[in-house]
Enzyme design. Structure first.
Site, mmCIF file in Angstrom:
data_model
loop_
_atom_site.group_PDB
_atom_site.id
_atom_site.type_symbol
_atom_site.label_atom_id
_atom_site.label_comp_id
_atom_site.label_asym_id
_atom_site.label_seq_id
_atom_site.Cartn_x
_atom_site.Cartn_y
_atom_site.Cartn_z
ATOM 1 N N ARG A 7 3.463 -8.332 14.395
ATOM 2 C CA ARG A 7 2.789 -7.183 13.773
ATOM 3 C C ARG A 7 1.543 -7.617 13.006
ATOM 4 O O ARG A 7 0.515 -6.924 13.017
ATOM 5 C CB ARG A 7 3.752 -6.461 12.824
ATOM 6 C CG ARG A 7 4.781 -5.615 13.543
ATOM 7 C CD ARG A 7 5.986 -5.305 12.670
ATOM 8 N NE ARG A 7 5.681 -4.456 11.545
ATOM 9 C CZ ARG A 7 6.431 -4.363 10.450
ATOM 10 N NH1 ARG A 7 7.524 -5.104 10.341
ATOM 11 N NH2 ARG A 7 6.108 -3.549 9.472
ATOM 12 N N ARG A 32 13.973 -8.959 3.412
ATOM 13 C CA ARG A 32 14.612 -7.661 3.150
ATOM 14 C C ARG A 32 15.982 -7.569 3.812
ATOM 15 O O ARG A 32 16.174 -8.026 4.928
ATOM 16 C CB ARG A 32 13.750 -6.525 3.723
ATOM 17 C CG ARG A 32 12.521 -6.181 2.932
ATOM 18 C CD ARG A 32 11.804 -5.046 3.632
ATOM 19 N NE ARG A 32 10.477 -4.816 3.107
ATOM 20 C CZ ARG A 32 9.504 -4.212 3.783
ATOM 21 N NH1 ARG A 32 9.727 -3.793 5.014
ATOM 22 N NH2 ARG A 32 8.314 -4.034 3.233
ATOM 23 N N ARG A 83 -6.651 2.740 12.356
ATOM 24 C CA ARG A 83 -6.185 1.392 12.715
ATOM 25 C C ARG A 83 -7.166 0.711 13.650
ATOM 26 O O ARG A 83 -7.115 -0.498 13.825
ATOM 27 C CB ARG A 83 -4.826 1.471 13.413
ATOM 28 C CG ARG A 83 -3.677 1.796 12.486
ATOM 29 C CD ARG A 83 -2.344 1.656 13.184
ATOM 30 N NE ARG A 83 -1.969 0.265 13.370
ATOM 31 C CZ ARG A 83 -1.328 -0.209 14.425
ATOM 32 N NH1 ARG A 83 -1.006 0.590 15.416
ATOM 33 N NH2 ARG A 83 -1.007 -1.478 14.516
ATOM 34 N N ARG A 96 16.584 -5.375 9.587
ATOM 35 C CA ARG A 96 16.033 -4.527 10.646
ATOM 36 C C ARG A 96 15.268 -5.388 11.651
ATOM 37 O O ARG A 96 14.684 -6.412 11.278
ATOM 38 C CB ARG A 96 15.065 -3.486 10.058
ATOM 39 C CG ARG A 96 15.707 -2.439 9.181
ATOM 40 C CD ARG A 96 14.713 -1.361 8.815
ATOM 41 N NE ARG A 96 13.382 -1.912 8.538
ATOM 42 C CZ ARG A 96 12.278 -1.180 8.416
ATOM 43 N NH1 ARG A 96 12.333 0.114 8.541
ATOM 44 N NH2 ARG A 96 11.122 -1.753 8.148
ATOM 45 N N LYS A 145 0.816 -1.218 0.000
ATOM 46 C CA LYS A 145 0.000 0.000 0.000
ATOM 47 C C LYS A 145 0.850 1.270 0.000
ATOM 48 O O LYS A 145 0.436 2.296 -0.532
ATOM 49 C CB LYS A 145 -1.014 -0.003 1.140
ATOM 50 C CG LYS A 145 -0.458 0.038 2.539
ATOM 51 C CD LYS A 145 -1.599 -0.048 3.558
ATOM 52 C CE LYS A 145 -1.119 0.245 4.969
ATOM 53 N NZ LYS A 145 -0.049 -0.662 5.430
#
Length: 217
Positions: free
Chosen positions: A167, A123, A88, A156, A13
């Site tokens: 998450r 990543r 949220r 990260r 998004k």
């Protein structure tokens, strides 16, 4: 043209929000950016937010909502805006409605959680430059080394598998009721709600969004 982008981390998004911003010249507003800007400005809100963050607590819905309301009253939002990552919670969704903040479109980005895990946990970042690689989709020439400098790449903390799983669970818990709320708003004709298949290529998704938003003009 007021748009809400819904979707778990890693659904794309952010990429599409950037495209909409550039195509239609309306600002993309994220709660993270607003909170950081407020802390940097050290205004009344910023000082409160900094104290909250330093204590390891979440910033209250009221502060986040008030900051969003202030932000969308700025001149650059006169022709519309994109809300990325807001609302949220169901309380935040009700805040928009109760404050007569009209929303035209809700775009929900859908990607299976297994693929999200693969996308995010793969990543690798070159910390000094911000260059981003992916072990499967965009690997460096030499494993775990930046192509230009040869320096080490890192993962990260937020991108580690355990963190991503946490998450995603949090997103599901908080946002399920928000999605249902906007589906009901669609049924009574208050908004237009579309599901976006985030598995598709970026260009296919762009074309789909263009087709949706073209009807607005």
């Amino acid at each position: 043209m007021r748009i809400i982008l819904l979707g778990a981390p890693g659904t794309g998004k952010g990429t599409q929000g950037k495209f909409i911003t550039e195509k239609y010249n309306i600002p993309k507003i994220s709660t993270g950016d607003i909170l950081r800007e407020s802390i940097y400005a050290q205004d009344t809100f910023g000082k409160m937010i900094q104290k909250t963050v330093e204590k390891g607590k979440l910033v209250s819905d009221k502060i986040v909502c008030d900051l969003i309301k202030i932000r969308i009253q700025k001149k650059d939002c006169i022709n519309g805006f994109i809300l990325d990552g807001f609302p949220r919670t169901i309380e935040q969704a009700h805040y928009l409605s109760n404050n007569k903040i009209k929303i035209d479109y809700v775009l929900e980005f859908i990607v299976p959680y297994k693929l999200i895990l693969e996308r995010i946990s793969g990543r690798r970042i070159h910390l000094q430059s911000g260059r981003i690689y992916h072990i499967k989709f965009h690997p460096p020439k030499i494993e775990n080394q930046d192509d230009l400098t040869g320096e080490s790449l890192i993962t990260r903390e937020d991108d580690k598998k355990e963190s991503v799983e946490k998450r995603l669970k949090e997103y599901e818990k908080l946002t399920h009721s928000v999605v249902n709320y906007y589906k009901n708003q669609k049924k009574i004709g208050n908004i237009k709600f579309f599901k976006i298949n985030g598995i598709n290529s970026s260009s296919i998704i762009k074309n789909q969004i263009e087709g949706i938003l073209k009807k607005h003009f």
